[in-house]
Design a protein around this motif. Structure first.
Motif, PDB file in Angstrom:
ATOM      1  N   ALA A   1       0.902  -1.029   0.395  1.00  0.00           N
ATOM      2  CA  ALA A   1       0.030   0.373   0.078  1.00  0.00           C
ATOM      3  C   ALA A   1       0.215   1.142   0.251  1.00  0.00           C
ATOM      4  N   ALA A   2       1.874   1.369   0.396  1.00  0.00           N
ATOM      5  CA  ALA A   2       2.825   2.324   0.607  1.00  0.00           C
ATOM      6  C   ALA A   2       3.818   2.783  -0.985  1.00  0.00           C
ATOM      7  N   GLY A   3       3.616   1.810  -1.688  1.00  0.00           N
ATOM      8  CA  GLY A   3       4.587   1.894  -2.757  1.00  0.00           C
ATOM      9  C   GLY A   3       5.796   1.611  -2.200  1.00  0.00           C
ATOM     10  N   GLU A   4       6.173   0.386  -1.375  1.00  0.00           N
ATOM     11  CA  GLU A   4       7.403   0.080  -1.243  1.00  0.00           C
ATOM     12  C   GLU A   4       7.838  -1.434  -2.291  1.00  0.00           C
ATOM     13  N   ASN A   5       9.838  -1.840  -1.800  1.00  0.00           N
ATOM     14  CA  ASN A   5       9.611  -2.565  -2.599  1.00  0.00           C
ATOM     15  C   ASN A   5       9.772  -3.231  -1.908  1.00  0.00           C
ATOM     16  N   VAL A   6       8.630  -5.219  -2.761  1.00  0.00           N
ATOM     17  CA  VAL A   6       8.218  -5.697  -2.013  1.00  0.00           C
ATOM     18  C   VAL A   6       8.258  -7.300  -2.363  1.00  0.00           C
ATOM     19  N   ASP A   7       9.790  -7.056  -3.280  1.00  0.00           N
ATOM     20  CA  ASP A   7      10.086  -8.008  -4.354  1.00  0.00           C
ATOM     21  C   ASP A   7      10.247  -9.243  -2.932  1.00  0.00           C
ATOM     22  N   TYR A   8      10.476  -9.101  -1.797  1.00  0.00           N
ATOM     23  CA  TYR A   8       9.954 -10.933  -0.769  1.00  0.00           C
ATOM     24  C   TYR A   8       9.638 -10.708  -0.339  1.00  0.00           C
ATOM     25  N   TYR A   9       8.556 -10.479  -0.890  1.00  0.00           N
ATOM     26  CA  TYR A   9       6.889 -10.692  -0.549  1.00  0.00           C
ATOM     27  C   TYR A   9       6.265 -11.485  -1.874  1.00  0.00           C
ATOM     28  N   PRO A  10       5.106 -12.269  -1.522  1.00  0.00           N
ATOM     29  CA  PRO A  10       4.795 -13.085  -2.691  1.00  0.00           C
ATOM     30  C   PRO A  10       3.626 -12.021  -3.639  1.00  0.00           C
ATOM     31  N   PRO A  11       3.514 -11.906  -4.934  1.00  0.00           N
ATOM     32  CA  PRO A  11       2.565 -10.981  -5.430  1.00  0.00           C
ATOM     33  C   PRO A  11       0.953 -11.290  -5.112  1.00  0.00           C
ATOM     34  N   ASP A  12       0.393 -11.986  -4.165  1.00  0.00           N
ATOM     35  CA  ASP A  12      -0.656 -11.665  -3.292  1.00  0.00           C
ATOM     36  C   ASP A  12      -0.356 -12.546  -2.459  1.00  0.00           C
ATOM     37  N   CYS A  13      -0.566 -11.346  -0.936  1.00  0.00           N
ATOM     38  CA  CYS A  13      -0.288 -11.084   0.349  1.00  0.00           C
ATOM     39  C   CYS A  13      -0.940 -12.210   1.089  1.00  0.00           C
ATOM     40  N   ALA A  14      -2.008 -12.227   0.334  1.00  0.00           N
ATOM     41  CA  ALA A  14      -2.698 -13.863   0.327  1.00  0.00           C
ATOM     42  C   ALA A  14      -1.736 -15.433   0.968  1.00  0.00           C
ATOM     43  N   GLU A  15      -1.101 -15.075   0.286  1.00  0.00           N
ATOM     44  CA  GLU A  15      -0.634 -16.849   0.276  1.00  0.00           C
ATOM     45  C   GLU A  15       0.419 -16.379   0.826  1.00  0.00           C
ATOM     46  N   ILE A  16       0.794 -15.913   2.225  1.00  0.00           N
ATOM     47  CA  ILE A  16       1.022 -16.100   3.195  1.00  0.00           C
ATOM     48  C   ILE A  16       0.331 -16.858   4.128  1.00  0.00           C
ATOM     49  N   THR A  17       0.098 -17.781   4.721  1.00  0.00           N
ATOM     50  CA  THR A  17      -0.678 -18.796   5.025  1.00  0.00           C
ATOM     51  C   THR A  17       0.041 -19.302   6.048  1.00  0.00           C
ATOM     52  N   PRO A  18      -0.447 -20.354   7.215  1.00  0.00           N
ATOM     53  CA  PRO A  18       0.147 -20.826   8.246  1.00  0.00           C
ATOM     54  C   PRO A  18      -0.286 -22.331   8.031  1.00  0.00           C
ATOM     55  N   PRO A  19       1.648 -23.481   7.866  1.00  0.00           N
ATOM     56  CA  PRO A  19       1.018 -24.358   8.317  1.00  0.00           C
ATOM     57  C   PRO A  19      -0.923 -25.180   8.778  1.00  0.00           C
ATOM     58  N   LEU A  20      -0.648 -25.915   8.428  1.00  0.00           N
ATOM     59  CA  LEU A  20      -2.171 -26.515   9.091  1.00  0.00           C
ATOM     60  C   LEU A  20      -1.639 -27.481  10.409  1.00  0.00           C
ATOM     61  N   ARG A  21      -2.553 -27.930  10.869  1.00  0.00           N
ATOM     62  CA  ARG A  21      -2.149 -28.498  12.263  1.00  0.00           C
ATOM     63  C   ARG A  21      -1.784 -29.832  12.379  1.00  0.00           C
ATOM     64  N   GLU A  22      -2.526 -30.258  11.370  1.00  0.00           N
ATOM     65  CA  GLU A  22      -1.641 -31.837  11.036  1.00  0.00           C
ATOM     66  C   GLU A  22       0.070 -31.783  10.439  1.00  0.00           C
ATOM     67  N   ASP A  23      -0.300 -30.549   9.810  1.00  0.00           N
ATOM     68  CA  ASP A  23       1.254 -30.384   9.517  1.00  0.00           C
ATOM     69  C   ASP A  23       2.331 -30.456  10.244  1.00  0.00           C
ATOM     70  N   ILE A  24       2.222 -30.283  11.595  1.00  0.00           N
ATOM     71  CA  ILE A  24       2.893 -29.957  13.024  1.00  0.00           C
ATOM     72  C   ILE A  24       2.876 -31.263  13.882  1.00  0.00           C
ATOM     73  N   GLN A  25       4.098 -32.423  13.292  1.00  0.00           N
ATOM     74  CA  GLN A  25       3.498 -33.292  14.211  1.00  0.00           C
ATOM     75  C   GLN A  25       3.634 -33.561  15.483  1.00  0.00           C
ATOM     76  N   ALA A  26       3.476 -33.988  16.633  1.00  0.00           N
ATOM     77  CA  ALA A  26       3.322 -34.212  18.277  1.00  0.00           C
ATOM     78  C   ALA A  26       5.033 -34.667  18.182  1.00  0.00           C
ATOM     79  N   ASP A  27       5.315 -35.367  16.791  1.00  0.00           N
ATOM     80  CA  ASP A  27       6.402 -36.826  17.154  1.00  0.00           C
ATOM     81  C   ASP A  27       7.529 -36.324  17.342  1.00  0.00           C
ATOM     82  N   TRP A  28       7.338 -34.675  16.997  1.00  0.00           N
ATOM     83  CA  TRP A  28       8.402 -33.741  16.571  1.00  0.00           C
ATOM     84  C   TRP A  28       8.983 -33.398  17.867  1.00  0.00           C
ATOM     85  N   PHE A  29       8.269 -32.980  19.237  1.00  0.00           N
ATOM     86  CA  PHE A  29       8.558 -32.696  20.389  1.00  0.00           C
ATOM     87  C   PHE A  29       8.566 -33.742  21.335  1.00  0.00           C
ATOM     88  N   LEU A  30       8.601 -35.507  21.345  1.00  0.00           N
ATOM     89  CA  LEU A  30       8.596 -36.123  22.262  1.00  0.00           C
ATOM     90  C   LEU A  30      10.299 -35.941  22.561  1.00  0.00           C
TER      91      LEU A  30
END
Length: 337
Positions: A77-106
């Motif tokens: 919105a401010a017209g800054e250089n945002v090459d490090y962001y995707p073209p659509d900001c809506a593409e920045i989404t968190p991983p699904l809960r099932e993608d984070i396995q509890a086994d990783w933290f055992l």
């Protein structure tokens, strides 16, 4: 008096043999203690804690994604250089809960079926080191102190004396290696019972472990024979120890550099540790990613080379025959002085 019993008694009475054996056993004991205290038995409490850690990690990822998406929209919105962001900001989404396995933290747990085979490598390595050094010292000290010359005055058959000493060395090492291996199996079985799991250990798994343990003992016997032969050739312990340092440190490191500069395919096939590892695991697969083998699906797969325990057995046999044969030949041909 039996020459064999005399040599066996001389081997066990040597202070260096005792201290080297105690040192090797102490290292093995420290490994067992380390495994005991660095592992935990997985129960309901550990599983619940892992689930909580996974939920917390997911919440952190959600907060991070929301913040980055807001930063992306504000920057655009401010017209800054945002090459490090995707073209659509809506593409920045968190991983699904099932993608984070509890086994990783055992916490770490000692699964006997999955982990025990790896623990046989340090066991075989320490037994081989003890065998090599004690074997070299056993015959090297005899030459250095003049004990060999005195013994040959009583028993002038040179080859018989040398081979009897070797037989006493191997018998002593075998008498050490067998109970140590049994205790190693039992100790880690207890660690798995108290700090891990013993599920899935069938008779076939036990057979595989036992065969690997026996191969480790054979490796130790080979190392002891080579150390004994090298020290006999040089008539000094330093001959064997210096040769080992030259081969393993200078020779192998230099060979790695040379092979890398020459871009030799499957350079690991020229290194001794590869054959020791193949002997213990039965097969080592080397890959050369500089060679592309195209598949029907269009994928590029590396060229492979399998080093098997049969290749290792041939190398070990040739080494023992050459070094021991040279030691016997020089024992028969050279003057005893």
């Amino acid at each position: 008096m039996s020459l064999f019993r005399t040599e066996l008694r001389r081997l066990t009475k040597r202070r260096f043999t005792r201290w080297m054996t105690v040192g090797g056993l102490l290292v093995l004991a420290l490994i067992v203690v380390g495994l005991f205290f660095s592992n935990q038995k997985i129960g309901a409490d550990q599983l619940a804690e892992a689930e909580r850690s996974a939920d917390q990690q997911h919440q952190q990822q959600v907060q991070w994604a929301e913040q980055e998406r807001a930063n992306c929209e504000r920057a655009k919105a401010a017209g800054e250089n945002v090459d490090y962001y995707p073209p659509d900001c809506a593409e920045i989404t968190p991983p699904l809960r099932e993608d984070i396995q509890a086994d990783w933290f055992l916490p770490s747990t000692f699964d006997f079926k999955k982990s025990f085979a790896d623990t046989l490598f340090p066991l075989a390595g320490i037994l081989a080191m003890v065998g090599f050094v004690v074997g070299a010292s056993f015959i090297g000290a005899e030459w250095n102190t003049g004990g060999m010359m005195n013994l040959l005055l009583w028993r002038p058959k040179r080859l018989t004396v040398l081979l009897t000493k070797l037989g006493a060395l191997l018998a002593g090492l075998l008498a050490l290696a067998l109970p140590v291996t049994v205790v190693w199996f039992g100790s880690l079985w207890l660690v798995a019972n108290w700090r891990g799991s013993t599920e899935g250990v069938t008779s076939g798994v036990w057979q595989s472990f036992l065969l690997t343990g026996l191969r480790g003992i054979v490796l130790a016997l080979v190392a002891a024979t080579v150390g004994f032969a090298l020290a006999s050739l040089g008539r000094h312990t330093a001959m064997a120890l210096g040769g080992a340092v030259a081969v393993m440190v200078v020779g192998q490191v230099g060979l790695v550099i040379l092979l890398d500069l020459a871009q030799v395919r499957f350079a690991e096939a020229w290194l001794l540790p590869t054959y020791a590892y193949a002997w213990m695991t039965k097969t080592v697969t080397l890959e050369d990613w500089r060679t592309c083998n195209a598949t029907y699906s269009g994928e590029c797969e590396p060229a492979i080379l399998d080093i098997t325990w049969q290749h290792s057995s041939v190398l070990f046999t040739v080494g023992v025959v050459l070094f021991l044969g040279a030691a016997l030949w020089t024992m028969r041909r050279r003057d005893i002085a």
